[in-house]
Write a protein that holds these residues in place. Structure first.
Motif, short mmCIF file in Angstrom:
data_model
loop_
_atom_site.label_atom_id
_atom_site.label_comp_id
_atom_site.label_asym_id
_atom_site.label_seq_id
_atom_site.Cartn_x
_atom_site.Cartn_y
_atom_site.Cartn_z
N MET A 120 42.39 41.53 41.07
CA MET A 120 41.70 42.80 41.30
C MET A 120 41.21 42.92 42.73
N ARG A 121 41.27 44.16 43.22
CA ARG A 121 40.72 44.51 44.53
C ARG A 121 39.59 45.50 44.31
N LEU A 122 38.47 45.23 44.94
CA LEU A 122 37.31 46.13 44.85
C LEU A 122 37.15 46.81 46.20
N SER A 123 37.23 48.13 46.22
CA SER A 123 37.10 48.91 47.45
C SER A 123 35.76 49.61 47.48
N LEU A 124 35.00 49.36 48.56
CA LEU A 124 33.68 49.97 48.74
C LEU A 124 33.68 50.76 50.04
N ALA A 125 33.72 52.07 49.93
CA ALA A 125 33.67 52.92 51.12
C ALA A 125 32.22 53.14 51.52
N ILE A 126 31.95 53.08 52.80
CA ILE A 126 30.59 53.27 53.30
C ILE A 126 30.08 54.64 52.87
N GLY A 127 28.89 54.65 52.26
CA GLY A 127 28.25 55.89 51.82
C GLY A 127 28.72 56.44 50.50
N ALA A 128 29.76 55.86 49.90
CA ALA A 128 30.29 56.39 48.64
C ALA A 128 29.40 55.99 47.46
N GLU A 129 29.29 56.88 46.50
CA GLU A 129 28.48 56.62 45.31
C GLU A 129 29.25 55.88 44.23
N SER A 130 30.51 55.58 44.49
CA SER A 130 31.32 54.84 43.53
C SER A 130 32.23 53.86 44.26
N ALA A 131 32.70 52.86 43.52
CA ALA A 131 33.65 51.88 44.04
C ALA A 131 34.91 52.00 43.21
N VAL A 132 36.02 51.60 43.78
CA VAL A 132 37.30 51.67 43.08
C VAL A 132 37.82 50.25 42.90
N ILE A 133 38.22 49.94 41.67
CA ILE A 133 38.84 48.66 41.37
C ILE A 133 40.32 48.93 41.13
N LEU A 134 41.16 48.21 41.87
CA LEU A 134 42.60 48.32 41.70
C LEU A 134 43.10 46.97 41.20
N TYR A 135 43.69 46.98 40.02
CA TYR A 135 44.22 45.76 39.42
C TYR A 135 45.67 45.57 39.84
N ASP A 136 46.10 44.31 39.92
CA ASP A 136 47.49 44.01 40.27
C ASP A 136 48.47 44.68 39.32
N SER A 137 48.04 44.98 38.12
CA SER A 137 48.90 45.65 37.13
C SER A 137 49.15 47.11 37.50
N GLY A 138 48.39 47.63 38.48
CA GLY A 138 48.53 49.03 38.87
C GLY A 138 47.45 49.93 38.31
N GLU A 139 46.69 49.43 37.33
CA GLU A 139 45.59 50.21 36.76
C GLU A 139 44.46 50.34 37.78
N THR A 140 43.71 51.43 37.69
CA THR A 140 42.53 51.61 38.54
C THR A 140 41.34 51.95 37.67
N GLU A 141 40.18 51.66 38.19
CA GLU A 141 38.92 51.95 37.51
C GLU A 141 37.92 52.36 38.58
#
Length: 109
Positions: A29-50
């Protein structure tokens, strides 16, 4: 990243988008945290996102990037606790592997 049990090279900064990315190869899994964003995005190697709502966004202060420690630690299956007597945040990963991740919180948060 090290306190979360991730290798040093698992953190990436994407200057163009102002995004910190933490990669956990073991969990895929990759966790993306954009500066100032109220949410984070998790991208799984399987292609799913959360998408996960954050209580506090990542921010830059005095040229350093600060991330919402509790949210990130819990996403990486760490328990977060506070040692008031030493003013330290303690992360406990899985079966009792703990690391002092932050200390001297001058605001007591």
């Amino acid at each position: 990243a090290i306190a979360l049990g991730l290798p040093e090279d698992s953190v990436q900064w994407i200057q163009e988008t102002g995004t910190a990315v933490l990669y956990d190869k073991e969990k895929g899994m990759r966790l993306s945290l954009a500066i100032g964003a109220e949410s984070a995005v998790i991208l799984y190697d399987s292609g799913e996102t959360e998408t996960v709502t954050l209580e506090q966004p990542a921010l830059i202060k005095d040229g350093r990037t600060f991330i919402p420690l509790r949210a990130v630690a819990e996403l990486f299956q760490c328990e977060v606790s506070w040692k008031n007597e030493t003013r330290q945040v303690v992360l406990t990963k899985n079966a009792g592997d703990s690391s002092d991740a932050a200390q001297n919180d001058s605001e007591g948060k």
